[in-house]
Design a protein around this motif. Structure first.
Motif, mmCIF file in Angstrom:
data_model
loop_
_atom_site.group_PDB
_atom_site.id
_atom_site.type_symbol
_atom_site.label_atom_id
_atom_site.label_comp_id
_atom_site.label_asym_id
_atom_site.label_seq_id
_atom_site.Cartn_x
_atom_site.Cartn_y
_atom_site.Cartn_z
ATOM 1 N N VAL A 36 19.732 6.886 -16.137
ATOM 2 C CA VAL A 36 21.128 6.493 -16.187
ATOM 3 C C VAL A 36 21.141 5.030 -16.586
ATOM 4 O O VAL A 36 20.607 4.176 -15.866
ATOM 5 C CB VAL A 36 21.830 6.704 -14.838
ATOM 6 C CG1 VAL A 36 23.275 6.197 -14.907
ATOM 7 C CG2 VAL A 36 21.801 8.169 -14.445
ATOM 8 N N GLY A 38 23.223 1.654 -17.861
ATOM 9 C CA GLY A 38 24.488 0.941 -17.976
ATOM 10 C C GLY A 38 24.318 -0.294 -18.830
ATOM 11 O O GLY A 38 23.244 -0.906 -18.852
ATOM 12 N N TYR A 40 26.507 -3.795 -20.983
ATOM 13 C CA TYR A 40 27.702 -4.609 -21.210
ATOM 14 C C TYR A 40 27.376 -5.654 -22.264
ATOM 15 O O TYR A 40 26.334 -6.323 -22.192
ATOM 16 C CB TYR A 40 28.123 -5.285 -19.903
ATOM 17 C CG TYR A 40 29.196 -6.341 -20.061
ATOM 18 C CD1 TYR A 40 30.547 -5.991 -20.088
ATOM 19 C CD2 TYR A 40 28.861 -7.693 -20.178
ATOM 20 C CE1 TYR A 40 31.539 -6.953 -20.230
ATOM 21 C CE2 TYR A 40 29.846 -8.662 -20.325
ATOM 22 C CZ TYR A 40 31.179 -8.294 -20.347
ATOM 23 O OH TYR A 40 32.152 -9.252 -20.497
ATOM 24 N N TYR A 51 27.645 -0.292 -26.948
ATOM 25 C CA TYR A 51 28.114 -1.143 -25.854
ATOM 26 C C TYR A 51 29.147 -2.144 -26.361
ATOM 27 O O TYR A 51 29.009 -2.714 -27.449
ATOM 28 C CB TYR A 51 26.944 -1.896 -25.216
ATOM 29 C CG TYR A 51 25.928 -0.994 -24.571
ATOM 30 C CD1 TYR A 51 26.239 -0.293 -23.407
ATOM 31 C CD2 TYR A 51 24.661 -0.822 -25.125
ATOM 32 C CE1 TYR A 51 25.315 0.563 -22.815
ATOM 33 C CE2 TYR A 51 23.731 0.029 -24.540
ATOM 34 C CZ TYR A 51 24.062 0.717 -23.392
ATOM 35 O OH TYR A 51 23.148 1.556 -22.816
ATOM 36 N N LEU A 55 31.745 -2.331 -19.035
ATOM 37 C CA LEU A 55 30.574 -1.598 -18.560
ATOM 38 C C LEU A 55 30.627 -0.143 -19.014
ATOM 39 O O LEU A 55 31.634 0.537 -18.853
ATOM 40 C CB LEU A 55 30.489 -1.667 -17.039
ATOM 41 C CG LEU A 55 29.259 -1.035 -16.388
ATOM 42 C CD1 LEU A 55 27.982 -1.728 -16.856
ATOM 43 C CD2 LEU A 55 29.364 -1.109 -14.862
ATOM 44 N N SER A 56 29.520 0.319 -19.605
ATOM 45 C CA SER A 56 29.463 1.680 -20.123
ATOM 46 C C SER A 56 28.150 2.335 -19.732
ATOM 47 O O SER A 56 27.094 1.694 -19.739
ATOM 48 C CB SER A 56 29.598 1.667 -21.650
ATOM 49 O OG SER A 56 29.342 2.951 -22.177
ATOM 50 N N PHE A 57 28.236 3.629 -19.408
ATOM 51 C CA PHE A 57 27.042 4.419 -19.081
ATOM 52 C C PHE A 57 26.834 5.561 -20.078
ATOM 53 O O PHE A 57 25.963 6.402 -19.877
ATOM 54 C CB PHE A 57 27.166 5.009 -17.669
ATOM 55 C CG PHE A 57 27.149 3.995 -16.567
ATOM 56 C CD1 PHE A 57 25.955 3.602 -15.984
ATOM 57 C CD2 PHE A 57 28.327 3.416 -16.124
ATOM 58 C CE1 PHE A 57 25.938 2.667 -14.965
ATOM 59 C CE2 PHE A 57 28.324 2.472 -15.103
ATOM 60 C CZ PHE A 57 27.123 2.091 -14.524
ATOM 61 N N ASP A 58 27.625 5.592 -21.142
ATOM 62 C CA ASP A 58 27.619 6.746 -22.042
ATOM 63 C C ASP A 58 26.632 6.641 -23.193
ATOM 64 O O ASP A 58 26.313 7.651 -23.821
ATOM 65 C CB ASP A 58 29.019 6.948 -22.643
ATOM 66 C CG ASP A 58 30.056 7.275 -21.586
ATOM 67 O OD1 ASP A 58 29.654 7.802 -20.536
ATOM 68 O OD2 ASP A 58 31.241 6.994 -21.817
ATOM 69 N N SER A 61 22.195 7.148 -21.610
ATOM 70 C CA SER A 61 21.782 7.980 -20.480
ATOM 71 C C SER A 61 21.376 9.362 -20.992
ATOM 72 O O SER A 61 21.960 9.878 -21.954
ATOM 73 C CB SER A 61 22.915 8.101 -19.460
ATOM 74 O OG SER A 61 23.280 6.837 -18.950
ATOM 75 N N SER A 85 23.948 11.830 -23.045
ATOM 76 C CA SER A 85 25.321 11.538 -22.630
ATOM 77 C C SER A 85 26.158 11.085 -23.816
ATOM 78 O O SER A 85 27.385 11.194 -23.795
ATOM 79 C CB SER A 85 25.333 10.451 -21.555
ATOM 80 O OG SER A 85 24.792 9.228 -22.064
ATOM 81 N N GLN A 389 21.770 -5.010 -19.614
ATOM 82 C CA GLN A 389 21.478 -3.605 -19.365
ATOM 83 C C GLN A 389 20.768 -3.429 -18.030
ATOM 84 O O GLN A 389 19.977 -4.287 -17.618
ATOM 85 C CB GLN A 389 20.595 -3.022 -20.458
ATOM 86 C CG GLN A 389 21.281 -2.715 -21.774
ATOM 87 C CD GLN A 389 20.329 -2.044 -22.754
ATOM 88 O OE1 GLN A 389 19.317 -2.618 -23.141
ATOM 89 N NE2 GLN A 389 20.661 -0.836 -23.136
ATOM 90 N N SER A 391 19.138 0.113 -15.511
ATOM 91 C CA SER A 391 18.931 1.566 -15.517
ATOM 92 C C SER A 391 18.204 2.022 -14.268
ATOM 93 O O SER A 391 17.429 1.274 -13.660
ATOM 94 C CB SER A 391 18.117 1.976 -16.750
ATOM 95 O OG SER A 391 16.825 1.410 -16.710
#
Length: 396
Positions: A36, A38, A40, A51, A55-58, A61, A85, A389, A391
């Motif tokens: 996972v 993340g 920014y 990015y 904040l993004s996790f897509d 991941s 993802s 970043q 993770s």
């Protein structure tokens, strides 16, 4: 392509029939990995690797499961299913191949495999296997064909102190992927390479050569080339070719001690089709092992260029010719160049033998007038930003 899959299915069928009576005794190993991630980016006007300034996790991941079936003592089947993802990345079967261990020296693999361009090619999706959150974008950027369908032969040799291997592969690639702001599906034939590896104590080195013949259809570009050819501007038409050879040269070196490590990779890409720039990329990374922590820093760079445009279309001769010259020049103006310098620091904390937490801070500085791997740069300025970043990564 169809013949290749029929061959693989035939091999699998014969394996199943010949081993049916032993099926209950044959080991099947199931493993997997995931992360996972993340991120920014601190510039509201830019985007990088998906990015932005929130904040993004897509973007990066993923999760995967791998099945290894020891069909016979020397024959195994491996498949890996991967789920991203990111909707722009294809999920599905990442690997599907047979491995035949001829003896302690020779190994043969047949099927869909990861292309061995870099040091971390085989484990690129397995973030747990390296110290960064993501490897340097200048090399591990997806421009090169990530997988191939074909044959891989490896020969291992050495002494008590020195271990070495030679690996050769041959196959083809036909799948969608992104390059230079384009989603393309090249038909690559005669895709082959030769890789040499050597290890002496804590020191390892790699050399590689890769080549493939590309047949790519881009209707707008091919149509413009046809018009130029009909108008008598053959050199201009030839410069817009989407077919030709792509070659990749690679070298890597690494030293891993119990307390520290240093590693570097460099690659040269030479492409005949217009959508493939000539590029050189490299990184140097060093770090300290302070169990359960690892701290590291990385310098990376890339430089990309295209052949100069052909200036054979006269201006002012006629409006139609001027329009043709404008269209030709627009093609070159739209080609994305990815020259980028970066410096990063990071840390990894191994929570256990199967879980790790990572955090990286990377300062990115592109070149004015170029894309520099940013998604939406302002060509009037030099794109620059800082990427943060972190993770959580695991294997089982």
């Amino acid at each position: 392509m169809l013949l290749k899959y029929r061959l693989l299915h035939l091999l699998l069928g014969s394996v199943f029939l010949s081993s049916a009576s032993q099926a209950n005794e044959l080991p099947i190993e199931i493993s997997g990995f995931g992360k996972v991630v993340g991120g920014y980016l601190d510039d509201p006007d830019l985007a990088y690797q998906g990015y932005e300034d929130e904040l993004s996790f897509d973007s990066q991941s993923l999760a995967a499961i791998q099945v290894d079936w020891q069909v016979m003592p020397k024959l195994s089947l491996t498949t890996q299913l991967l789920a991203h993802s990111n909707k722009n990345r294809e999920s599905g079967v990442e690997w599907l191949y047979l491995t035949y261990e001829v003896d302690d020296q020779w190994q043969i693999r047949l099927g869909k495999q990861r292309t061995p361009f870099f040091r971390y090619s085989d484990v690129l999706n397995v973030g747990f296997a390296y110290h960064w959150v993501t490897p340097p974008q200048q090399l591990y950027n997806g421009v090169l064909f990530p997988t191939y369908d074909g044959l891989n032969v490896k020969y291992r040799f050495g002494t008590q102190d020195v271990q070495a291997s030679l690996e050769g592969y041959w196959g083809e690639f036909n799948d969608e992927y992104n390059i230079a702001n384009l989603t393309i599906q090249p038909d690559i034939k005669n895709f082959h390479g030769l890789i040499g590896n050597v290890r002496w104590q804590n020191l390892s080195a790699q050399l590689g050569f890769h080549s493939g013949d590309i047949d790519l259809v881009l209707e707008d570009l091919n149509g413009l080339a046809d018009i130029l050819q009909q108008a008598g501007y053959q050199a201009s038409a030839d410069s817009l070719s989407t077919n030709g050879n792509v070659e990749v040269l690679f070298a890597g070196i690494a030293y891993h001690d119990i307390d520290y490590f240093v590693e570097a990779e460099v690659i040269k890409l030479i492409g005949e089709p217009i959508v493939f720039p000539t590029s050189s990329s490299a990184y140097v990374s060093a770090g300290l092992y302070l169990p359960p922590f690892t701290i590291h820093t990385t310098l990376a760079t890339s430089h990309a260029s295209y052949p100069p445009r052909v200036n054979e279309i006269p201006l002012g001769l006629a409006p139609q010719v001027d329009q043709l010259a404008f269209a030709y020049n627009q093609v070159y103006a739209s080609l994305a160049k990815d020259s980028l310098d970066s410096i990063g620091i990071g840390a990894r904390y191994d929570l256990s033998a199967h879980f790790a937490f990572k955090a990286d801070i990377i300062r990115l500085r592109g070149k004015q007038g170029q894309r520099s791997f940013f998604d939406n740069p302002d060509n009037s300025n030099r794109p620059a930003a800082t990427l943060y970043q972190f993770s959580l990564e695991w294997v089982f």
